[in-house]
Design an enzyme around this catalytic site. Structure first.
Site: not given
Ligand code: GAR
Length: 196
Positions: A13-15, A81-82, A98, A100, A141, A170
């Site tokens: 959860g850093s982003n 990630l899903k 998203n 990446h 992606d 990021e």
């Protein structure tokens, strides 16, 4: 009226926190969704942000009910990630971002997350890496790229060292993407780093 952002997470959860701590976005994080009991969910709870732990991450109706309750204008995948269910992609077409940890279209696709991405960059001998914010469609992606942050690959880099350099980028790129989206009322291509 504020621009309302839901964030989907699977991990640290850093982003998410970088986004919450960037008042310049002009956006409010109104919901954090997760497919698992992630550290990011706890961080959201501690900040008093509404959370939803998905019972079935493939159930689009469950996503849409939570998103509708939150009044979200935008869904951000920040380490989610899903695959997002196709009914959610359809309902939020053009309104899902998203982040990446590589310079797409290089080093993306199913199974490309975390250290695997950085190991692939090193194995390819790339001179630079970075992060990409793109629109989400039905394929991992693949959606339109809106902005990228570039970092050098250093001699002797390990995947962990490169990951840390990319992650720092990021944390600036994602707030810049949301700032641009909030200003336009929808995700748009944006300049990064921002013009001085
Ligand atoms: C970030 O590096 C993000 O780019 C990556 O997961 C990490 C989540 O970190 N996402 C992917 O690899 C998606 N394919 P965080 O939970 O600390 O924000």
């Amino acid at each position: 009226m504020s621009y309302r952002v839901a964030v989907a997470v699977s991990g640290r959860g850093s982003n998410l926190l970088a986004l919450c701590d960037a008042p310049e976005t002009g956006a409010d994080v109104v919901l954090v969704l997760s497919d698992r009991e992630a550290a990011a969910l706890d961080a959201a709870r501690q900040r008093g942000i509404a959370t939803h732990r998905l019972r079935d991450h493939q159930d689009g109706a469950e996503w849409l009910a939570a998103l509708e309750r939150s009044g979200a204008d935008l869904l951000v995948l920040a380490g989610y990630l899903k695959l997002v269910p196709p009914t959610v992609v359809a309902a939020f077409r053009g309104r899902i971002l998203n982040i990446h940890p590589a310079l797409l279209p290089r080093h993306g696709g199913a199974g490309m997350y975390g250290e695997r991405v950085h190991a692939a960059v090193l194995a390819a001998g790339d001179a630079e890496s970075g992060a990409t914010v793109h629109l989400v469609d039905e394929v991992y992606d693949r959606g339109a790229i809106l902005g990228q942050a570039r970092v050098p690959v250093m001699p002797g880099d390990t995947a962990a060292a490169l990951a840390a350099r990319v992650l720092a980028a990021e944390h600036r790129l994602l707030p810049a993407a949301v700032t641009a989206a909030a200003a336009a009322g929808r995700p748009v291509p944006f300049e990064f780093p921002p013009a001085a």
